[in-house]
Design an enzyme around this catalytic site. Sequence first.
Site, PDB file in Angstrom:
ATOM      1  N   GLY A  57      81.372  34.993 144.535  1.00 14.89           N
ATOM      2  CA  GLY A  57      82.591  35.384 145.226  1.00 14.89           C
ATOM      3  C   GLY A  57      83.399  36.449 144.500  1.00 14.89           C
TER       4      GLY A  57
ATOM      5  N   GLU B 221      81.111  25.243 142.745  1.00 10.56           N
ATOM      6  CA  GLU B 221      82.487  24.844 143.099  1.00 10.56           C
ATOM      7  C   GLU B 221      82.656  23.332 143.040  1.00 10.56           C
ATOM      8  OE1 GLU B 221      82.310  27.217 146.599  1.00 10.56           O
ATOM      9  OE2 GLU B 221      82.280  28.953 145.263  1.00 10.56           O
TER      10      GLU B 221
ATOM     11  N   LYS C 216      80.771  27.297 152.943  1.00 10.82           N
ATOM     12  CA  LYS C 216      81.884  26.729 152.163  1.00 10.82           C
ATOM     13  C   LYS C 216      82.969  26.166 153.101  1.00 10.82           C
ATOM     14  CE  LYS C 216      80.618  29.821 148.459  1.00 10.82           C
ATOM     15  NZ  LYS C 216      80.997  30.485 147.231  1.00 10.82           N
TER      16      LYS C 216
ATOM     17  N   SER D 108      77.317  36.837 145.075  1.00  4.88           N
ATOM     18  CA  SER D 108      77.585  38.161 145.643  1.00  4.88           C
ATOM     19  C   SER D 108      76.327  38.861 146.165  1.00  4.88           C
ATOM     20  CB  SER D 108      78.328  39.044 144.644  1.00  4.88           C
ATOM     21  OG  SER D 108      79.590  38.448 144.319  1.00  4.88           O
TER      22      SER D 108
ATOM     23  N   HIS E  94      76.657  22.480 143.699  1.00  5.08           N
ATOM     24  CA  HIS E  94      77.178  23.840 143.806  1.00  5.08           C
ATOM     25  C   HIS E  94      78.260  24.046 142.745  1.00  5.08           C
ATOM     26  CE1 HIS E  94      79.407  27.325 145.194  1.00  5.08           C
ATOM     27  NE2 HIS E  94      78.259  27.705 145.717  1.00  5.08           N
TER      28      HIS E  94
ATOM     29  N   ASN F 199      75.753  29.582 152.740  1.00  6.03           N
ATOM     30  CA  ASN F 199      76.686  28.501 152.399  1.00  6.03           C
ATOM     31  C   ASN F 199      78.059  28.920 152.920  1.00  6.03           C
ATOM     32  OD1 ASN F 199      78.390  26.677 151.185  1.00  6.03           O
ATOM     33  ND2 ASN F 199      78.038  27.432 149.091  1.00  6.03           N
TER      34      ASN F 199
ATOM     35  N   GLU G  17      72.752  30.335 140.290  1.00  6.49           N
ATOM     36  CA  GLU G  17      73.976  31.028 140.667  1.00  6.49           C
ATOM     37  C   GLU G  17      74.879  31.195 139.444  1.00  6.49           C
ATOM     38  OE1 GLU G  17      74.859  30.545 145.130  1.00  6.49           O
ATOM     39  OE2 GLU G  17      75.569  28.735 144.151  1.00  6.49           O
TER      40      GLU G  17
HETATM   41  P1  PGA Z   1      78.958  34.438 147.265  1.00  5.97           P
HETATM   42  O1  PGA Z   1      78.730  32.862 147.107  1.00  5.97           O
HETATM   43  O2  PGA Z   1      77.728  34.994 147.932  1.00  5.97           O
HETATM   44  O3  PGA Z   1      80.185  34.585 148.121  1.00  5.97           O
HETATM   45  O4  PGA Z   1      79.132  34.996 145.897  1.00  5.97           O
HETATM   46  C1  PGA Z   1      77.470  32.355 146.766  1.00  5.97           C
HETATM   47  C2  PGA Z   1      77.518  30.843 146.643  1.00  5.97           C
HETATM   48  O5  PGA Z   1      78.526  30.303 146.161  1.00  5.97           O
HETATM   49  O6  PGA Z   1      76.579  30.139 147.044  1.00  5.97           O
END
Ligand code: PGA
Length: 251
Positions: free
Chosen positions: A173, A97, A11, A213, A95, A9, A167
């Site tokens: 992140g 976010e 983003k 992560s 997601h 992803n 997640e």
């Molecule tokens: P990240 O993001 O691997 O940077 O933690 C995962 C995601 O939001 O899908």
Amino acid sequence: MRKPFIAGNWKMNTDSQSSTALASGLAENLKSVTTVDVAVCPPFVYLQSVAKALGDSGIAIGAQDVYFEGNGAFTGEISCEMLKDVCCTYVLCGHSERRHVIGECDELINTKLKAALAAGIKPILCVGELLEEREAEKTDEVVTDQTKKCLAGVSAEEMANVTIAYEPVWAIGTGKTATAGQAQEVHAMIRKLLAEIYDATVAENTRIQYGGSAKPGNTAELMANPDVDGLLVGGAGLKVDDFSAMINTVA
Ligand code: PGA
């Protein structure tokens, strides 16, 4: 037997040059991988150029979001037909976010997911708890509620095209990965829930990715869990070498 599925992803990252370079690098590194399904989800504006750069590598393309209406006066939105027109196989739905920054609710996510299925695009439904919800021991309740609401009205047959991504929001992140044990616990709970909502076959066949992560150093440990069928990768998915290493570890 569930085939592993790893998706990147991207983003709101990359630009026209770096998105193409990332896609070309992955296409080159991963063209011989057949035992893992791989997808990347670039920003909308780079979908076409990334699809071109991926060529016949076998890496699929996904969008990060979609709107449920077919067309019309919905300024700024993108329809399922538009995504299909630019070769999208997958779309992320809900997601964290989009839930927590943009403010999407389960009902809207459900509508988007059903629109994607109706259009022949495969949704990756993201669910996961906030840190305070985990600390209040509400993880199972929150994830159950999100899963049930977002899958409302989705048939057992349609579930063949749905992937779920667990997640934990506190791990996205932040560099804090859920331990393999924490991931397995929630994945097993989701699979049990799918057996309750649908049946044992749907539960057995649905792929459940872990996200938060995930990186080369924890891929093997996470993927060794019986109910972790893949990864949804943010940060590490932006680096050709890291993302390739993760897929090669699984392959
Ligand atoms: P990240 O993001 O691997 O940077 O933690 C995962 C995601 O939001 O899908």
